[in-house]
Design an enzyme around this catalytic site. Structure first.
Site, PDB file in Angstrom:
ATOM      1  N   TYR A 165       0.832  -1.211   0.000  1.00 37.28           N
ATOM      2  CA  TYR A 165       0.000   0.000   0.000  1.00 37.28           C
ATOM      3  C   TYR A 165       0.870   1.267   0.000  1.00 37.28           C
ATOM      4  CZ  TYR A 165      -3.819   3.148   1.424  1.00 37.28           C
ATOM      5  OH  TYR A 165      -4.743   4.165   1.489  1.00 37.28           O
ATOM      6  N   LYS A 169       1.302   4.101  -2.915  1.00 37.34           N
ATOM      7  CA  LYS A 169       0.938   5.505  -2.655  1.00 37.34           C
ATOM      8  C   LYS A 169       2.135   6.440  -2.885  1.00 37.34           C
ATOM      9  CE  LYS A 169      -3.445   5.008  -1.622  1.00 37.34           C
ATOM     10  NZ  LYS A 169      -4.483   5.518  -2.523  1.00 37.34           N
TER      11      LYS A 169
HETATM   12  N1  LIG Z   1      -9.806   5.438   4.585  1.00 42.20           N
HETATM   13  C1  LIG Z   1      -8.573   5.745   4.883  1.00 42.20           C
HETATM   14  O1  LIG Z   1      -8.128   5.634   6.037  1.00 42.20           O
HETATM   15  C2  LIG Z   1      -7.654   6.289   3.812  1.00 42.20           C
HETATM   16  C3  LIG Z   1      -6.493   6.975   4.216  1.00 42.20           C
HETATM   17  C4  LIG Z   1      -5.631   7.481   3.240  1.00 42.20           C
HETATM   18  C5  LIG Z   1      -5.936   7.294   1.898  1.00 42.20           C
HETATM   19  N2  LIG Z   1      -7.070   6.628   1.543  1.00 42.20           N
HETATM   20  C6  LIG Z   1      -7.335   6.439   0.118  1.00 42.20           C
HETATM   21  O2  LIG Z   1      -8.560   7.069  -0.222  1.00 42.20           O
HETATM   22  C7  LIG Z   1      -9.186   6.358  -1.288  1.00 42.20           C
HETATM   23  C8  LIG Z   1     -10.604   6.001  -0.903  1.00 42.20           C
HETATM   24  O3  LIG Z   1     -10.590   5.218   0.277  1.00 42.20           O
HETATM   25  P1  LIG Z   1     -11.920   4.887   1.102  1.00 42.20           P
HETATM   26  O4  LIG Z   1     -11.529   4.755   2.514  1.00 42.20           O
HETATM   27  O5  LIG Z   1     -12.989   5.825   0.701  1.00 42.20           O
HETATM   28  O6  LIG Z   1     -12.226   3.422   0.522  1.00 42.20           O
HETATM   29  P2  LIG Z   1     -13.619   2.657   0.327  1.00 42.20           P
HETATM   30  O7  LIG Z   1     -13.271   1.221   0.357  1.00 42.20           O
HETATM   31  O8  LIG Z   1     -14.654   3.168   1.269  1.00 42.20           O
HETATM   32  O9  LIG Z   1     -14.032   3.077  -1.159  1.00 42.20           O
HETATM   33  C9  LIG Z   1     -13.232   2.753  -2.259  1.00 42.20           C
HETATM   34  C10 LIG Z   1     -14.076   2.773  -3.523  1.00 42.20           C
HETATM   35  O10 LIG Z   1     -13.220   2.424  -4.617  1.00 42.20           O
HETATM   36  C11 LIG Z   1     -13.885   1.469  -5.422  1.00 42.20           C
HETATM   37  N3  LIG Z   1     -12.928   0.592  -6.088  1.00 42.20           N
HETATM   38  C12 LIG Z   1     -12.071  -0.293  -5.513  1.00 42.20           C
HETATM   39  N4  LIG Z   1     -11.400  -0.968  -6.465  1.00 42.20           N
HETATM   40  C13 LIG Z   1     -11.835  -0.504  -7.664  1.00 42.20           C
HETATM   41  C14 LIG Z   1     -11.524  -0.814  -9.017  1.00 42.20           C
HETATM   42  N5  LIG Z   1     -10.649  -1.780  -9.338  1.00 42.20           N
HETATM   43  N6  LIG Z   1     -12.166  -0.143  -9.993  1.00 42.20           N
HETATM   44  C15 LIG Z   1     -13.067   0.823  -9.713  1.00 42.20           C
HETATM   45  N7  LIG Z   1     -13.404   1.167  -8.444  1.00 42.20           N
HETATM   46  C16 LIG Z   1     -12.797   0.502  -7.438  1.00 42.20           C
HETATM   47  C17 LIG Z   1     -14.738   0.662  -4.451  1.00 42.20           C
HETATM   48  O11 LIG Z   1     -15.798  -0.009  -5.116  1.00 42.20           O
HETATM   49  C18 LIG Z   1     -15.218   1.756  -3.504  1.00 42.20           C
HETATM   50  O12 LIG Z   1     -16.428   2.344  -3.926  1.00 42.20           O
HETATM   51  C19 LIG Z   1      -8.301   5.153  -1.576  1.00 42.20           C
HETATM   52  O13 LIG Z   1      -7.440   5.443  -2.652  1.00 42.20           O
HETATM   53  C20 LIG Z   1      -7.512   5.001  -0.297  1.00 42.20           C
HETATM   54  O14 LIG Z   1      -6.276   4.348  -0.505  1.00 42.20           O
HETATM   55  C21 LIG Z   1      -7.936   6.124   2.466  1.00 42.20           C
END
Ligand SMILES: NC(=O)c1ccc[n+]([C@@H]2O[C@H](COP(=O)([O-])OP(=O)(O)OC[C@H]3O[C@@H](n4cnc5c(N)ncnc54)[C@H](O)[C@@H]3O)[C@@H](O)[C@H]2O)c1
Length: 259
Positions: A165, A169
């Site tokens: 991960y 990133k």
């Molecule tokens: N939640 C956290 O703590 C956090 C922290 C830092 C960064 N992020 C980043 O923020 C972004 C969103 O995270 P989140 O927590 O909202 O996640 P989440 O799991 O709630 O939502 C992710 C969305 O991406 C979609 N998705 C996943 N794989 C896919 C694919 N192959 N094709 C199309 N869509 C796809 C899923 O269907 C989902 O709707 C991610 O890139 C994550 O790495 C999250």
């Protein structure tokens, strides 16, 4: 006053009126909140996700904005091109891309699996890069745009269990700089946002436990973030107020990465 000193006016309410935004991962979590806030700020939206969300679609149209839903998988290049083609067909252009879709499977390096590495790279790094390239080329033709890549604090500092991960990133942060360097001259701005743990499905899955409580104590602000706080950063970067932001990484982490 020379041309370079001219001040470009912008809307101080960070309005996105008249803009078309393509948002990946729009059906859940951070992507969903970004989509909703963009609609409130006046943008028409193209959502791209594995599965459509009626809640999101209804929310956008309830704001009086137009919504185009494209179901697709970021790991499939034809799905990416299909989303871009459909967006251009309906709206004629894409002004903003938010690369938010991502997955987050964590494992200690010694126990790491090829499956997690391959999936994480395919979605988080390769998929996001291919989407940025496909959309960016249309933005260059249309005279500009804003690409926002959702990275992570894990791409800035090393964290246990984050081999795949964190590496993906960090790759996104570098991809952001590479594209910014080449495309700034065409009016295309590419920036990243690097959040700390955000209370979404993904955040809860990995951090709603003892490790999470211990982690919180290492954040100077002593709390995790909310999806709306990340959405506010995205609205800013999408807006004309951020027109000199290019290649930046906006870290929203309560100060976690400062030391
Ligand atoms: N939640 C956290 O703590 C956090 C922290 C830092 C960064 N992020 C980043 O923020 C972004 C969103 O995270 P989140 O927590 O909202 O996640 P989440 O799991 O709630 O939502 C992710 C969305 O991406 C979609 N998705 C996943 N794989 C896919 C694919 N192959 N094709 C199309 N869509 C796809 C899923 O269907 C989902 O709707 C991610 O890139 C994550 O790495 C999250």
């Amino acid at each position: 006053m020379g041309e370079t000193n001219k001040y470009r006016c912008f809307n101080e309410d960070y309005s996105l009126e008249g803009k078309v935004a393509l948002i990946t991962g729009a059906s859940n979590g951070i992507g969903m909140e970004i989509t909703k806030m963009f609609a409130r700020k006046g943008a028409d939206i193209v959502t791209f996700d594995l599965k459509r969300s009626e809640e999101v679609e209804n929310y956008i149209t309830d704001q009086g904005r137009q919504c185009l839903t494209v179901e697709g998988d970021l790991t499939v290049t034809q799905d990416i091109q299909n989303a871009v083609d459909k967006a251009i067909e309906k709206f004629g252009r894409i002004d903003v891309l938010v690369n938010c879709a991502g997955i987050g499977f964590l494992e200690m390096a010694a126990e790491s699996t090829e499956k997690v590495w391959d999936m994480t790279m395919a979605v988080n790094l390769t998929g996001s890069t291919r989407m940025a390239l496909a959309v960016g080329k249309t933005m260059i033709k249309n005279g500009g745009g804003s690409i926002i890549n959702i990275a992570s604090q894990a791409g800035v500092v090393a964290l246990e269990r984050h081999l795949a991960y964190g590496t993906a990133k960090a790759g996104i942060i570098q991809m952001t700089k590479q594209l910014a360097l080449e495309w700034g001259q065409y009016g295309v701005r590419i920036n990243a946002i690097s959040p700390t743990i955000i209370l979404t499905q993904m955040g809860e899955m990995n951090w709603n436990n003892e490790k999470g409580e211990a982690f919180k104590k290492t954040i100077p602000s002593r709390r995790f973030g909310y999806p709306e706080e990340v959405a506010a950063c995205a609205v800013y970067l999408a807006s004309d107020a951020a027109s000199l932001f290019n290649g930046a990484n906006l870290v929203i982490d309560g100060g976690f990465t400062i030391s």
